[in-house]
Design a protein around this motif. Structure first.
Motif, PDB file in Angstrom:
ATOM      1  N   ALA A 181      54.446  46.593  36.493  1.00 42.84           N
ATOM      2  CA  ALA A 181      53.573  47.765  36.367  1.00 42.84           C
ATOM      3  C   ALA A 181      52.132  47.423  36.729  1.00 42.84           C
ATOM      4  N   MET A 182      51.650  46.264  36.279  1.00 39.37           N
ATOM      5  CA  MET A 182      50.287  45.841  36.608  1.00 39.37           C
ATOM      6  C   MET A 182      50.126  45.633  38.108  1.00 39.37           C
ATOM      7  N   TYR A 183      51.120  45.006  38.725  1.00 37.69           N
ATOM      8  CA  TYR A 183      51.069  44.766  40.166  1.00 37.69           C
ATOM      9  C   TYR A 183      51.058  46.097  40.919  1.00 37.69           C
ATOM     10  N   ARG A 184      51.934  46.996  40.536  1.00 34.29           N
ATOM     11  CA  ARG A 184      51.986  48.296  41.224  1.00 34.29           C
ATOM     12  C   ARG A 184      50.658  49.043  41.099  1.00 34.29           C
ATOM     13  N   LYS A 185      50.048  48.968  39.928  1.00 37.95           N
ATOM     14  CA  LYS A 185      48.752  49.627  39.718  1.00 37.95           C
ATOM     15  C   LYS A 185      47.681  48.997  40.609  1.00 37.95           C
ATOM     16  N   ARG A 186      47.657  47.672  40.672  1.00 45.24           N
ATOM     17  CA  ARG A 186      46.688  46.963  41.504  1.00 45.24           C
ATOM     18  C   ARG A 186      46.912  47.286  42.986  1.00 45.24           C
ATOM     19  N   LYS A 187      48.168  47.317  43.388  1.00 49.53           N
ATOM     20  CA  LYS A 187      48.496  47.627  44.787  1.00 49.53           C
ATOM     21  C   LYS A 187      48.064  49.049  45.129  1.00 49.53           C
ATOM     22  N   ARG A 188      48.356  49.999  44.246  1.00 48.62           N
ATOM     23  CA  ARG A 188      47.975  51.395  44.479  1.00 48.62           C
ATOM     24  C   ARG A 188      46.460  51.528  44.566  1.00 48.62           C
ATOM     25  N   LYS A 189      45.737  50.825  43.687  1.00 45.41           N
ATOM     26  CA  LYS A 189      44.270  50.884  43.692  1.00 45.41           C
ATOM     27  C   LYS A 189      43.715  50.369  45.016  1.00 45.41           C
ATOM     28  N   ALA A 190      44.290  49.294  45.539  1.00 42.10           N
ATOM     29  CA  ALA A 190      43.846  48.741  46.819  1.00 42.10           C
ATOM     30  C   ALA A 190      44.137  49.710  47.960  1.00 42.10           C
ATOM     31  N   LEU A 191      45.339  50.263  47.983  1.00 39.04           N
ATOM     32  CA  LEU A 191      45.698  51.195  49.053  1.00 39.04           C
ATOM     33  C   LEU A 191      44.851  52.463  48.997  1.00 39.04           C
ATOM     34  N   ASP A 192      44.607  52.951  47.789  1.00 38.21           N
ATOM     35  CA  ASP A 192      43.760  54.143  47.639  1.00 38.21           C
ATOM     36  C   ASP A 192      42.334  53.866  48.112  1.00 38.21           C
ATOM     37  N   ALA A 193      41.810  52.684  47.796  1.00 39.38           N
ATOM     38  CA  ALA A 193      40.442  52.334  48.208  1.00 39.38           C
ATOM     39  C   ALA A 193      40.331  52.264  49.726  1.00 39.38           C
ATOM     40  N   VAL A 194      41.309  51.655  50.371  1.00 40.35           N
ATOM     41  CA  VAL A 194      41.294  51.563  51.843  1.00 40.35           C
ATOM     42  C   VAL A 194      41.406  52.956  52.441  1.00 40.35           C
ATOM     43  N   SER A 195      42.324  53.760  51.927  1.00 32.15           N
ATOM     44  CA  SER A 195      42.501  55.128  52.444  1.00 32.15           C
ATOM     45  C   SER A 195      41.233  55.956  52.291  1.00 32.15           C
ATOM     46  N   ALA A 196      40.610  55.883  51.124  1.00 34.90           N
ATOM     47  CA  ALA A 196      39.380  56.645  50.888  1.00 34.90           C
ATOM     48  C   ALA A 196      38.275  56.184  51.826  1.00 34.90           C
ATOM     49  N   TRP A 197      38.156  54.885  52.008  1.00 35.50           N
ATOM     50  CA  TRP A 197      37.118  54.344  52.892  1.00 35.50           C
ATOM     51  C   TRP A 197      37.314  54.846  54.316  1.00 35.50           C
ATOM     52  N   LEU A 198      38.553  54.844  54.782  1.00 32.99           N
ATOM     53  CA  LEU A 198      38.832  55.324  56.137  1.00 32.99           C
ATOM     54  C   LEU A 198      38.617  56.836  56.248  1.00 32.99           C
ATOM     55  N   ARG A 199      39.049  57.558  55.256  1.00 27.90           N
ATOM     56  CA  ARG A 199      38.942  59.017  55.258  1.00 27.90           C
ATOM     57  C   ARG A 199      37.491  59.483  55.182  1.00 27.90           C
TER      58      ARG A 199
ATOM     59  N   ALA B 242      28.992  47.851  49.851  1.00 32.08           N
ATOM     60  CA  ALA B 242      29.542  47.623  48.511  1.00 32.08           C
ATOM     61  C   ALA B 242      31.007  48.049  48.454  1.00 32.08           C
ATOM     62  N   ASP B 243      31.334  49.136  49.163  1.00 31.43           N
ATOM     63  CA  ASP B 243      32.724  49.574  49.226  1.00 31.43           C
ATOM     64  C   ASP B 243      33.589  48.512  49.885  1.00 31.43           C
ATOM     65  N   LEU B 244      33.073  47.893  50.925  1.00 34.99           N
ATOM     66  CA  LEU B 244      33.820  46.842  51.616  1.00 34.99           C
ATOM     67  C   LEU B 244      34.044  45.631  50.713  1.00 34.99           C
ATOM     68  N   GLN B 245      33.068  45.294  49.919  1.00 33.65           N
ATOM     69  CA  GLN B 245      33.225  44.174  48.987  1.00 33.65           C
ATOM     70  C   GLN B 245      34.329  44.476  47.979  1.00 33.65           C
ATOM     71  N   THR B 246      34.331  45.695  47.467  1.00 39.13           N
ATOM     72  CA  THR B 246      35.366  46.102  46.515  1.00 39.13           C
ATOM     73  C   THR B 246      36.734  46.068  47.171  1.00 39.13           C
ATOM     74  N   ILE B 247      36.833  46.600  48.374  1.00 42.45           N
ATOM     75  CA  ILE B 247      38.106  46.619  49.090  1.00 42.45           C
ATOM     76  C   ILE B 247      38.580  45.195  49.363  1.00 42.45           C
ATOM     77  N   ALA B 248      37.685  44.328  49.802  1.00 46.17           N
ATOM     78  CA  ALA B 248      38.064  42.933  50.064  1.00 46.17           C
ATOM     79  C   ALA B 248      38.587  42.271  48.797  1.00 46.17           C
ATOM     80  N   SER B 249      37.944  42.533  47.677  1.00 45.40           N
ATOM     81  CA  SER B 249      38.376  41.959  46.403  1.00 45.40           C
ATOM     82  C   SER B 249      39.761  42.469  46.008  1.00 45.40           C
ATOM     83  N   LEU B 250      39.971  43.764  46.142  1.00 40.18           N
ATOM     84  CA  LEU B 250      41.274  44.340  45.804  1.00 40.18           C
ATOM     85  C   LEU B 250      42.376  43.794  46.708  1.00 40.18           C
ATOM     86  N   LEU B 251      42.092  43.693  47.999  1.00 37.02           N
ATOM     87  CA  LEU B 251      43.081  43.153  48.931  1.00 37.02           C
ATOM     88  C   LEU B 251      43.378  41.690  48.628  1.00 37.02           C
TER      89      LEU B 251
END
Length: 87
Positions: free
Chosen positions: A20-38, A45-54
């Protein structure tokens, strides 16, 4: 073409809480990348967060039998144009 490399056997399956923790972390990373692209590629700062999540996903994906996702997350993390000390 060569046969795909099989995923390594990591022993017993992880417990439900770790999954469950992994799925939540994975979803958070994918959502961050999607939002950044959209949203038109926002601030550094957004890129730093995305890099950390990835980075977090890349580090554990193989344990959850998603080695290819981990490799992709690592490749994208390292392609993000931020200073290495900011990761």
């Amino acid at each position: 073409t060569a046969a795909p490399t099989p995923e390594p056997d990591y022993g017993p399956a992880p417990d439900a809480q770790l999954v469950a923790m992994y799925r939540k972390r994975k979803r958070k990373a994918l959502d961050a990348v999607s939002a950044w692209l959209r949203e038109g590629q926002g601030e550094a700062a957004d890129l730093q967060t995305i890099a950390s999540l990835l980075h977090q996903v890349a580090g554990v994906a193989a344990y959850f039998e998603e080695g290819q996702l981990g490799e992709l997350a690592s490749a994208v993390e390292h392609a993000i144009p931020i200073a290495p000390h900011e990761r």
